[in-house]
Design a protein around this motif. Sequence first.
Motif, PDB file in Angstrom:
ATOM      1  N   LEU A   1       0.858  -1.175   0.000  1.00 23.78           N
ATOM      2  CA  LEU A   1       0.000   0.000   0.000  1.00 23.78           C
ATOM      3  C   LEU A   1       0.897   1.228   0.000  1.00 23.78           C
ATOM      4  N   ILE A   2       0.336   2.422  -0.221  1.00 25.27           N
ATOM      5  CA  ILE A   2       1.166   3.625  -0.234  1.00 25.27           C
ATOM      6  C   ILE A   2       1.739   3.935   1.138  1.00 25.27           C
ATOM      7  N   SER A   3       1.194   3.314   2.171  1.00 27.63           N
ATOM      8  CA  SER A   3       1.733   3.462   3.527  1.00 27.63           C
ATOM      9  C   SER A   3       3.033   2.676   3.705  1.00 27.63           C
ATOM     10  N   GLY A   4       3.332   1.805   2.735  1.00 25.90           N
ATOM     11  CA  GLY A   4       4.513   0.949   2.838  1.00 25.90           C
ATOM     12  C   GLY A   4       4.197  -0.450   3.342  1.00 25.90           C
ATOM     13  N   GLN A   5       2.960  -0.680   3.793  1.00 23.78           N
ATOM     14  CA  GLN A   5       2.568  -1.989   4.310  1.00 23.78           C
ATOM     15  C   GLN A   5       2.505  -2.998   3.166  1.00 23.78           C
ATOM     16  N   GLU A   6       3.356  -4.028   3.247  1.00 27.25           N
ATOM     17  CA  GLU A   6       3.363  -5.077   2.237  1.00 27.25           C
ATOM     18  C   GLU A   6       2.138  -5.964   2.422  1.00 27.25           C
ATOM     19  N   PHE A   7       1.453  -6.265   1.317  1.00 31.05           N
ATOM     20  CA  PHE A   7       0.301  -7.161   1.393  1.00 31.05           C
ATOM     21  C   PHE A   7       0.505  -8.446   0.629  1.00 31.05           C
ATOM     22  N   ASP A   8       1.540  -8.518  -0.217  1.00 32.69           N
ATOM     23  CA  ASP A   8       1.781  -9.751  -0.950  1.00 32.69           C
ATOM     24  C   ASP A   8       3.145  -9.707  -1.624  1.00 32.69           C
ATOM     25  N   SER A   9       3.688 -10.889  -1.880  1.00 33.05           N
ATOM     26  CA  SER A   9       4.910 -11.021  -2.666  1.00 33.05           C
ATOM     27  C   SER A   9       4.949 -12.425  -3.244  1.00 33.05           C
ATOM     28  N   GLY A  10       5.760 -12.605  -4.270  1.00 31.48           N
ATOM     29  CA  GLY A  10       5.861 -13.919  -4.885  1.00 31.48           C
ATOM     30  C   GLY A  10       7.101 -14.030  -5.738  1.00 31.48           C
ATOM     31  N   GLU A  11       7.569 -15.255  -5.894  1.00 34.70           N
ATOM     32  CA  GLU A  11       8.739 -15.541  -6.732  1.00 34.70           C
ATOM     33  C   GLU A  11       8.358 -16.566  -7.782  1.00 34.70           C
ATOM     34  N   ASN A  12       8.671 -16.270  -9.029  1.00 33.92           N
ATOM     35  CA  ASN A  12       8.404 -17.177 -10.144  1.00 33.92           C
ATOM     36  C   ASN A  12       6.938 -17.587 -10.209  1.00 33.92           C
ATOM     37  N   VAL A  13       6.075 -16.584 -10.122  1.00 36.43           N
ATOM     38  CA  VAL A  13       4.633 -16.771 -10.217  1.00 36.43           C
ATOM     39  C   VAL A  13       4.236 -16.572 -11.682  1.00 36.43           C
ATOM     40  N   SER A  14       3.498 -17.533 -12.241  1.00 39.96           N
ATOM     41  CA  SER A  14       3.064 -17.453 -13.643  1.00 39.96           C
ATOM     42  C   SER A  14       1.559 -17.250 -13.716  1.00 39.96           C
TER      43      SER A  14
END
Length: 159
Positions: A85-98
């Motif tokens: 979010l623009i606040s810097g709060q991470e809501f998701d991440s992924g590696e090698n997602v297709s």
Amino acid sequence: MKKLGFLPRAVAVALVVLGLSSCAPPSSADAEKHKKESLKFLVENEKKPGVLSTASGLQYMILDEGTGISPKATDTVTVKYRGSLISGQEFDSGENVSFPLNGVIRGWTEGLQLMKEGAKYRFFIPPKLAYGKSGVGRVIPPNSALIFDVELVKVNSTD
């Protein structure tokens, strides 16, 4: 269940199971607050050095140019990413997602077509190109601008 355009279906299902996504309608006061915050952020962000904008309002920074091919909306892509979010709060991440590029939020479909394999970009996605006034449960508030760091690992061309 609301389809999360940037997440694989299994992750979206997990969010519902964990109670992080709900069907409760967002309050209009929250929606208006996030709309104003998002607009203010995007207006200020556009003035920063290195930030480019498209006609749709998508903002992006080129962190690393790639040398491979660029995807079309009909291609399947493989990426590494981090969303916040623009606040810097991470809501998701992924590696090698297709995923099929035409099956995600509009900001991703548009932005990834600007990239070449191996490129790393930062996207600043206005609410209208993300989840708009509905948001995504308690994960992404209504009318939220989103920030994604994305590396385009591979294009699986349909040609």
